[in-house]
Scaffold this motif. Sequence first.
Motif, PDB file in Angstrom:
ATOM      1  N   ALA A 155       0.835  -1.203   0.000  1.00  0.00           N
ATOM      2  CA  ALA A 155       0.000   0.000   0.000  1.00  0.00           C
ATOM      3  C   ALA A 155       0.870   1.254   0.000  1.00  0.00           C
ATOM      4  N   TYR A 156       1.929   1.236   0.797  1.00  0.00           N
ATOM      5  CA  TYR A 156       2.808   2.407   0.850  1.00  0.00           C
ATOM      6  C   TYR A 156       3.442   2.667  -0.514  1.00  0.00           C
ATOM      7  N   SER A 157       3.950   1.619  -1.166  1.00  0.00           N
ATOM      8  CA  SER A 157       4.603   1.797  -2.463  1.00  0.00           C
ATOM      9  C   SER A 157       3.611   2.277  -3.517  1.00  0.00           C
ATOM     10  N   ALA A 158       2.400   1.721  -3.508  1.00  0.00           N
ATOM     11  CA  ALA A 158       1.381   2.144  -4.478  1.00  0.00           C
ATOM     12  C   ALA A 158       0.988   3.599  -4.249  1.00  0.00           C
ATOM     13  N   LEU A 159       0.751   3.965  -2.993  1.00  0.00           N
ATOM     14  CA  LEU A 159       0.364   5.339  -2.685  1.00  0.00           C
ATOM     15  C   LEU A 159       1.500   6.321  -2.995  1.00  0.00           C
ATOM     16  N   LEU A 160       2.731   5.889  -2.759  1.00  0.00           N
ATOM     17  CA  LEU A 160       3.864   6.762  -3.051  1.00  0.00           C
ATOM     18  C   LEU A 160       3.993   7.002  -4.552  1.00  0.00           C
ATOM     19  N   ASN A 161       3.807   5.964  -5.356  1.00  0.00           N
ATOM     20  CA  ASN A 161       3.838   6.142  -6.807  1.00  0.00           C
ATOM     21  C   ASN A 161       2.738   7.092  -7.260  1.00  0.00           C
ATOM     22  N   ALA A 162       1.530   6.904  -6.719  1.00  0.00           N
ATOM     23  CA  ALA A 162       0.417   7.785  -7.083  1.00  0.00           C
ATOM     24  C   ALA A 162       0.686   9.219  -6.628  1.00  0.00           C
ATOM     25  N   ASP A 163       1.324   9.370  -5.459  1.00  0.00           N
ATOM     26  CA  ASP A 163       1.643  10.702  -4.949  1.00  0.00           C
ATOM     27  C   ASP A 163       2.688  11.386  -5.835  1.00  0.00           C
ATOM     28  N   PHE A 164       3.701  10.626  -6.262  1.00  0.00           N
ATOM     29  CA  PHE A 164       4.695  11.176  -7.185  1.00  0.00           C
ATOM     30  C   PHE A 164       4.024  11.623  -8.486  1.00  0.00           C
ATOM     31  N   ALA A 165       3.143  10.777  -9.013  1.00  0.00           N
ATOM     32  CA  ALA A 165       2.462  11.124 -10.258  1.00  0.00           C
ATOM     33  C   ALA A 165       1.665  12.411 -10.109  1.00  0.00           C
ATOM     34  N   ARG A 166       1.022  12.573  -8.952  1.00  0.00           N
ATOM     35  CA  ARG A 166       0.269  13.805  -8.712  1.00  0.00           C
ATOM     36  C   ARG A 166       1.202  15.008  -8.600  1.00  0.00           C
ATOM     37  N   ARG A 167       2.291  14.841  -7.865  1.00  0.00           N
ATOM     38  CA  ARG A 167       3.226  15.958  -7.666  1.00  0.00           C
ATOM     39  C   ARG A 167       3.861  16.405  -8.983  1.00  0.00           C
ATOM     40  N   PHE A 168       4.185  15.427  -9.834  1.00  0.00           N
ATOM     41  CA  PHE A 168       4.894  15.722 -11.077  1.00  0.00           C
ATOM     42  C   PHE A 168       3.963  15.867 -12.270  1.00  0.00           C
ATOM     43  N   ASP A 169       2.621  15.870 -11.994  1.00  0.00           N
ATOM     44  CA  ASP A 169       1.629  15.941 -13.068  1.00  0.00           C
ATOM     45  C   ASP A 169       1.877  14.836 -14.087  1.00  0.00           C
TER      46      ASP A 169
ATOM     47  N   VAL B 153      10.954   5.263 -11.797  1.00  0.00           N
ATOM     48  CA  VAL B 153      10.702   4.013 -11.087  1.00  0.00           C
ATOM     49  C   VAL B 153      10.783   4.289  -9.588  1.00  0.00           C
ATOM     50  N   VAL B 154       9.688   4.010  -8.899  1.00  0.00           N
ATOM     51  CA  VAL B 154       9.620   4.189  -7.446  1.00  0.00           C
ATOM     52  C   VAL B 154       9.369   2.815  -6.841  1.00  0.00           C
ATOM     53  N   ARG B 155      10.323   2.305  -6.086  1.00  0.00           N
ATOM     54  CA  ARG B 155      10.198   0.973  -5.504  1.00  0.00           C
ATOM     55  C   ARG B 155      11.030   0.904  -4.224  1.00  0.00           C
ATOM     56  N   GLY B 156      10.962  -0.230  -3.504  1.00  0.00           N
ATOM     57  CA  GLY B 156      11.590  -0.348  -2.206  1.00  0.00           C
ATOM     58  C   GLY B 156      13.101  -0.459  -2.244  1.00  0.00           C
ATOM     59  N   GLN B 157      13.710  -0.180  -1.083  1.00  0.00           N
ATOM     60  CA  GLN B 157      15.157  -0.268  -0.960  1.00  0.00           C
ATOM     61  C   GLN B 157      15.676  -1.684  -1.173  1.00  0.00           C
ATOM     62  N   ASP B 158      14.816  -2.688  -0.998  1.00  0.00           N
ATOM     63  CA  ASP B 158      15.255  -4.063  -1.220  1.00  0.00           C
ATOM     64  C   ASP B 158      15.582  -4.330  -2.686  1.00  0.00           C
ATOM     65  N   LEU B 159      15.165  -3.441  -3.588  1.00  0.00           N
ATOM     66  CA  LEU B 159      15.471  -3.592  -5.012  1.00  0.00           C
ATOM     67  C   LEU B 159      16.502  -2.580  -5.497  1.00  0.00           C
ATOM     68  N   GLU B 160      17.088  -1.823  -4.562  1.00  0.00           N
ATOM     69  CA  GLU B 160      18.045  -0.794  -4.971  1.00  0.00           C
ATOM     70  C   GLU B 160      19.246  -1.391  -5.687  1.00  0.00           C
ATOM     71  N   ALA B 161      19.805  -2.475  -5.151  1.00  0.00           N
ATOM     72  CA  ALA B 161      20.984  -3.075  -5.780  1.00  0.00           C
ATOM     73  C   ALA B 161      20.660  -3.658  -7.145  1.00  0.00           C
ATOM     74  N   ALA B 162      19.400  -4.104  -7.347  1.00  0.00           N
ATOM     75  CA  ALA B 162      19.014  -4.659  -8.646  1.00  0.00           C
ATOM     76  C   ALA B 162      19.103  -3.618  -9.750  1.00  0.00           C
ATOM     77  N   THR B 163      19.050  -2.340  -9.386  1.00  0.00           N
ATOM     78  CA  THR B 163      19.157  -1.285 -10.388  1.00  0.00           C
ATOM     79  C   THR B 163      20.472  -1.370 -11.141  1.00  0.00           C
ATOM     80  N   ASP B 164      21.529  -1.877 -10.498  1.00  0.00           N
ATOM     81  CA  ASP B 164      22.802  -2.074 -11.186  1.00  0.00           C
ATOM     82  C   ASP B 164      22.628  -2.936 -12.437  1.00  0.00           C
ATOM     83  N   LEU B 165      21.938  -4.065 -12.267  1.00  0.00           N
ATOM     84  CA  LEU B 165      21.709  -4.965 -13.398  1.00  0.00           C
ATOM     85  C   LEU B 165      20.778  -4.339 -14.425  1.00  0.00           C
ATOM     86  N   HIS B 166      19.795  -3.599 -13.955  1.00  0.00           N
ATOM     87  CA  HIS B 166      18.829  -3.019 -14.882  1.00  0.00           C
ATOM     88  C   HIS B 166      19.485  -1.949 -15.759  1.00  0.00           C
TER      89      HIS B 166
END
Length: 292
Positions: free
Chosen positions: A21-35, A221-234
Motif C-alpha cells: 500500500a505504501y509503495s502504491a500510494l507513493l507512486n500515485a503521490d509522485f504522479a500527482r506531484r509531477f503531473d 521508477v519508485v520501488r523499495g530499498q530491497d530492489l536498490e541493488a538490482a538497479t545495477d543490473l537493470h
Amino acid sequence: MTKPVFRFAPSPNGRLHLGHAYSALLNADFARRFDGRFLLRIEDIDITRCRPEFEAAIYDDLAWLGLRWEEPVRRQSEHFADYRAAFLTLKKRGGVYPCFCTRKDIAEAIACRKAEGGEPWPRDPDGAPLYPGTCRGMPDDEAERRIAAGEPHAWRLDMATLQKLVPGPLHFRRFDREGREDIVPAHPRRWGDAVIVRKEIPTSYHLSVVVDDALQGVTHVVRGQDLEAATDLHVLLQALLGLPTPGYHHHGLLRDPEGDKLAKSRRSKSLAELRAEGVTPQALWRRLGFDP
C-alpha cells in the motif's frame, strides 16, 4: 514535453500488505506531484506461484485505497515474446551463456574452491554466493548438444564479456519527493554472472522489468530499498539493449515489531484483513503519511 510515467508493479502470488500500500500510494503521490501518469502492471511471470484470485484481489485492494490507474493493465504472462526478443538480442551480442548447473552443483563447486583457497566466498547483494563460473567457457558444440537433448538450463550474463561490450562506467539518475536529482554510479559486476533467463521460466525479473519499463514509457521508477541493488543490473541491461534508463527512487521499507520487513512469505497482515477489522482507507493513508 511528455508527461512523467510512474508504475506500481505487484506480483499476484499473495495478498497485498501495508508495504505494498505504501509503495502504491507513493507512486500515485509522485504522479500527482509531477503531473504524471500512473500505471498498474501485473508481474506474473512465475506462472507456478501466481494465481488469478490474487490478481483480482490486487484490483480490489487498490480500488479500496481509492487509487485509479490507466487501462489496459499490462500482464507480463501475456508478453513472453517481448522478453524472448530481448534475450535473443543479448545472445546475438555474445553477452550470455547457458548454465546447466543445479544448486547442488554450484554448492559443491564453491566448496571445492573454498577448500583450495581458504578465503570467504564472495556473495551478491542479496547474500547469495556468486556463481563460480562452471559453465562459462563451455564449447559451443557441447552446449548446443545439451540444449538439443532437452537438458534443463538457465542463461547467465557473462560479466567479463559485458565489460567489453559496455565500456566505461554506468550511472543512473536518482530523485526524491521534492524533485531533487543526483547521478549515482551502477556496479553490476558485484552481481557476478547473474541469471537472466531462468530454467523454468523463459525470462527473469530483471529482464522482463527492463523490457516492460521501456515499452510502457516509464520515466520514473519508485520501488523499495530491497530492489536498490538490482538497479545495477537493470542499468546494464538498458545499455546493452539500447533502452532508456528511467530515474529511480528507492523508498524505505515498512517493518514489523521485530524489525523484519513486511512480506507475503512472513504472512504479514494483509490489506483485506485490515479492511475486515474496520480500518478505513483514510485512516490507512494517514498512517502511511499521506493526505487522504
